[in-house]
Design a protein around this motif. Structure first.
Motif, PDB file in Angstrom:
ATOM      1  N   GLU A   1      21.618 -49.323  26.040  1.00  0.00           N
ATOM      2  CA  GLU A   1      21.719 -50.685  25.505  1.00  0.00           C
ATOM      3  C   GLU A   1      23.050 -50.914  24.813  1.00  0.00           C
ATOM      4  O   GLU A   1      23.665 -51.980  24.941  1.00  0.00           O
ATOM      5  N   THR A   2      23.495 -49.925  24.043  1.00  0.00           N
ATOM      6  CA  THR A   2      24.762 -50.066  23.324  1.00  0.00           C
ATOM      7  C   THR A   2      25.912 -50.269  24.293  1.00  0.00           C
ATOM      8  O   THR A   2      26.752 -51.168  24.129  1.00  0.00           O
ATOM      9  N   LEU A   3      25.965 -49.450  25.330  1.00  0.00           N
ATOM     10  CA  LEU A   3      27.032 -49.568  26.322  1.00  0.00           C
ATOM     11  C   LEU A   3      26.982 -50.910  27.037  1.00  0.00           C
ATOM     12  O   LEU A   3      28.018 -51.531  27.294  1.00  0.00           O
ATOM     13  N   GLU A   4      25.780 -51.355  27.343  1.00  0.00           N
ATOM     14  CA  GLU A   4      25.640 -52.628  28.051  1.00  0.00           C
ATOM     15  C   GLU A   4      26.199 -53.776  27.211  1.00  0.00           C
ATOM     16  O   GLU A   4      26.887 -54.659  27.724  1.00  0.00           O
ATOM     17  N   MET A   5      25.920 -53.759  25.917  1.00  0.00           N
ATOM     18  CA  MET A   5      26.424 -54.819  25.042  1.00  0.00           C
ATOM     19  C   MET A   5      27.945 -54.759  24.919  1.00  0.00           C
ATOM     20  O   MET A   5      28.629 -55.779  24.932  1.00  0.00           O
ATOM     21  N   ILE A   6      28.482 -53.542  24.796  1.00  0.00           N
ATOM     22  CA  ILE A   6      29.932 -53.382  24.701  1.00  0.00           C
ATOM     23  C   ILE A   6      30.609 -53.864  25.974  1.00  0.00           C
ATOM     24  O   ILE A   6      31.602 -54.601  25.940  1.00  0.00           O
ATOM     25  N   ALA A   7      30.070 -53.452  27.113  1.00  0.00           N
ATOM     26  CA  ALA A   7      30.653 -53.854  28.403  1.00  0.00           C
ATOM     27  C   ALA A   7      30.583 -55.366  28.582  1.00  0.00           C
ATOM     28  O   ALA A   7      31.549 -55.993  29.030  1.00  0.00           O
ATOM     29  N   LYS A   8      29.456 -55.952  28.221  1.00  0.00           N
ATOM     30  CA  LYS A   8      29.302 -57.406  28.364  1.00  0.00           C
ATOM     31  C   LYS A   8      30.311 -58.147  27.505  1.00  0.00           C
ATOM     32  O   LYS A   8      30.940 -59.119  27.946  1.00  0.00           O
ATOM     33  N   ALA A   9      30.482 -57.689  26.251  1.00  0.00           N
ATOM     34  CA  ALA A   9      31.420 -58.341  25.347  1.00  0.00           C
ATOM     35  C   ALA A   9      32.853 -58.211  25.852  1.00  0.00           C
ATOM     36  O   ALA A   9      33.645 -59.162  25.784  1.00  0.00           O
ATOM     37  N   ALA A  10      33.207 -57.038  26.367  1.00  0.00           N
ATOM     38  CA  ALA A  10      34.570 -56.817  26.857  1.00  0.00           C
ATOM     39  C   ALA A  10      34.841 -57.622  28.127  1.00  0.00           C
ATOM     40  O   ALA A  10      35.893 -58.254  28.266  1.00  0.00           O
ATOM     41  N   LEU A  11      33.882 -57.629  29.050  1.00  0.00           N
ATOM     42  CA  LEU A  11      34.082 -58.335  30.319  1.00  0.00           C
ATOM     43  C   LEU A  11      34.148 -59.844  30.130  1.00  0.00           C
ATOM     44  O   LEU A  11      34.736 -60.548  30.959  1.00  0.00           O
ATOM     45  N   ALA A  12      33.558 -60.336  29.049  1.00  0.00           N
ATOM     46  CA  ALA A  12      33.599 -61.777  28.782  1.00  0.00           C
ATOM     47  C   ALA A  12      35.022 -62.272  28.553  1.00  0.00           C
ATOM     48  O   ALA A  12      35.298 -63.472  28.649  1.00  0.00           O
ATOM     49  N   GLN A  13      35.940 -61.353  28.274  1.00  0.00           N
ATOM     50  CA  GLN A  13      37.336 -61.723  28.047  1.00  0.00           C
ATOM     51  C   GLN A  13      38.106 -61.920  29.352  1.00  0.00           C
ATOM     52  O   GLN A  13      39.265 -62.354  29.323  1.00  0.00           O
ATOM     53  N   PHE A  14      37.473 -61.608  30.484  1.00  0.00           N
ATOM     54  CA  PHE A  14      38.169 -61.678  31.764  1.00  0.00           C
ATOM     55  C   PHE A  14      37.413 -62.627  32.700  1.00  0.00           C
ATOM     56  O   PHE A  14      36.409 -62.264  33.296  1.00  0.00           O
ATOM     57  N   GLU A  15      37.922 -63.838  32.811  1.00  0.00           N
ATOM     58  CA  GLU A  15      37.242 -64.868  33.587  1.00  0.00           C
ATOM     59  C   GLU A  15      37.319 -64.565  35.081  1.00  0.00           C
ATOM     60  O   GLU A  15      38.374 -64.260  35.622  1.00  0.00           O
ATOM     61  N   GLY A  16      36.171 -64.630  35.720  1.00  0.00           N
ATOM     62  CA  GLY A  16      36.114 -64.447  37.166  1.00  0.00           C
ATOM     63  C   GLY A  16      36.306 -63.020  37.636  1.00  0.00           C
ATOM     64  O   GLY A  16      36.548 -62.789  38.821  1.00  0.00           O
ATOM     65  N   ALA A  17      36.213 -62.043  36.731  1.00  0.00           N
ATOM     66  CA  ALA A  17      36.413 -60.642  37.127  1.00  0.00           C
ATOM     67  C   ALA A  17      35.297 -60.191  38.076  1.00  0.00           C
ATOM     68  O   ALA A  17      34.121 -60.475  37.847  1.00  0.00           O
ATOM     69  N   ASP A  18      35.682 -59.505  39.131  1.00  0.00           N
ATOM     70  CA  ASP A  18      34.723 -58.996  40.118  1.00  0.00           C
ATOM     71  C   ASP A  18      34.384 -57.556  39.741  1.00  0.00           C
ATOM     72  O   ASP A  18      35.109 -56.621  40.077  1.00  0.00           O
ATOM     73  N   VAL A  19      33.304 -57.380  39.002  1.00  0.00           N
ATOM     74  CA  VAL A  19      32.935 -56.071  38.463  1.00  0.00           C
ATOM     75  C   VAL A  19      31.529 -55.702  38.910  1.00  0.00           C
ATOM     76  O   VAL A  19      30.596 -56.493  38.794  1.00  0.00           O
ATOM     77  N   ASP A  20      31.414 -54.501  39.436  1.00  0.00           N
ATOM     78  CA  ASP A  20      30.116 -53.964  39.845  1.00  0.00           C
ATOM     79  C   ASP A  20      29.721 -52.894  38.828  1.00  0.00           C
ATOM     80  O   ASP A  20      30.338 -51.828  38.761  1.00  0.00           O
ATOM     81  N   ARG A  21      28.708 -53.194  38.005  1.00  0.00           N
ATOM     82  CA  ARG A  21      28.310 -52.269  36.947  1.00  0.00           C
ATOM     83  C   ARG A  21      27.230 -51.306  37.431  1.00  0.00           C
ATOM     84  O   ARG A  21      26.261 -51.715  38.068  1.00  0.00           O
TER      85      ARG A  21
END
Length: 281
Positions: A15-35
């Motif tokens: 859960e911790t990693l998921e929240m960190i990743a979500k917060a970080a990825l929100a800074q990159f609009e339209g990023a194509d990321v496969d988690r």
């Protein structure tokens, strides 16, 4: 645009990693990321099994691993494969250790102890899923919150977010042709909150929904006059019953949930006593 594979490894639920990743990825609009999520990694054997999947989909490896042997094994294997790794909590832990004057305890998933709050949250999520979209209305009195609103006013995602905060949440769609069960108007324990939005925004969301389902985007569901009628019908119901109202037009799910929680706290502290009409938020 190149797709990035992001691997999230945790010795607990992740859960911790998921929240960190979500917060970080929100800074990159339209990023194509496969988690890729890899929780409960607590043995060399488990790590070795998932390394094959990681190397087949190379990308950034983000991890929280308390066991130093497993951590070192992961870092070594990633170096050999030419993969970058980031320990998500290292810098924060080092700073806290310095300021607190003590060493951190390397205990997997310590932040997610199986205490009463944890089990209450799990129960809230189960309740909320079972009472989505007007289901099991006979049990609404057991809820903490009931969200009401016309179709596509973010009732379900807001309910799930509230459940993750420990609130047993039910939701009910307001439909002109099909009035809700009378139980809704006699609830005592739950806080009933009305969700509304602007007609133009609602039409846009509904049209996008129809397109995503490969359905004709021009139906009564997105007719402007009909949508306005729906919203007026819902607002009148909210007003007649004195339910607080939240306009979700320019709010994210998190912001809407925060507004609901504020209403719950006000109600519990008695600040909202004496209000007879709907309270716009």
């Amino acid at each position: 645009m190149t797709r990035l594979h992001l691997h999230l490894l945790s010795d607990s639920t992740g859960e911790t990693l998921e929240m960190i990743a979500k917060a970080a990825l929100a800074q990159f609009e339209g990023a194509d990321v496969d988690r890729h999520f890899w929780p409960m990694v607590r043995s060399h054997q488990h790590l070795d099994r998932i390394m094959g999947e990681i190397t087949r989909n190379p990308g950034l490896v983000l991890f929280t691993l308390a066991n130093m042997e497993i951590r070192e094994r992961l870092e070594a294997k990633c170096r050999d494969a030419g993969l970058a790794t980031v320990s998500a909590l290292d810098e924060v832990t080092r700073r806290l250790s310095s300021l607190l004057g003590q060493e951190a305890h390397a205990r997997p998933g310590r932040q997610h102890r199986m205490d009463e709050a944890y089990f209450a949250r799990v129960e809230a999520i189960q309740f909320t899923i079972a009472h989505d979209d007007g289901l099991m209305w006979e049990e609404w009195e057991e809820a903490d919150i009931v969200l009401a609103g016309v179709s596509r006013t973010s009732k379900t995602p807001t309910s799930i977010y509230l459940a993750n905060r420990g609130f047993r949440t039910a939701n009910i769609p307001i439909v002109v042709e099909s009035p809700p069960p009378r139980t809704l108007f006699g609830l005592k324990k739950p806080l009933v909150v009305g969700l509304t939005t602007s007609p133009d925004r609602l039409i846009q969301i509904r049209r996008n929904r129809l397109l995503s389902l490969n359905q004709a985007p021009e139906t009564d569901y997105v007719d402007h006059d009909r949508v306005e009628k729906e919203l007026k019908f819902a607002r009148r119901m909210f007003a007649d019953n004195g339910w607080p109202v939240i306009d979700v037009t320019r709010r994210s799910i998190e912001e809407t949930a925060a507004a609901v929680i504020n209403l719950v706290n006000e109600r519990q502290s008695g600040l909202s006593k004496g209000n007879t009409g709907p309270k716009p938020v």
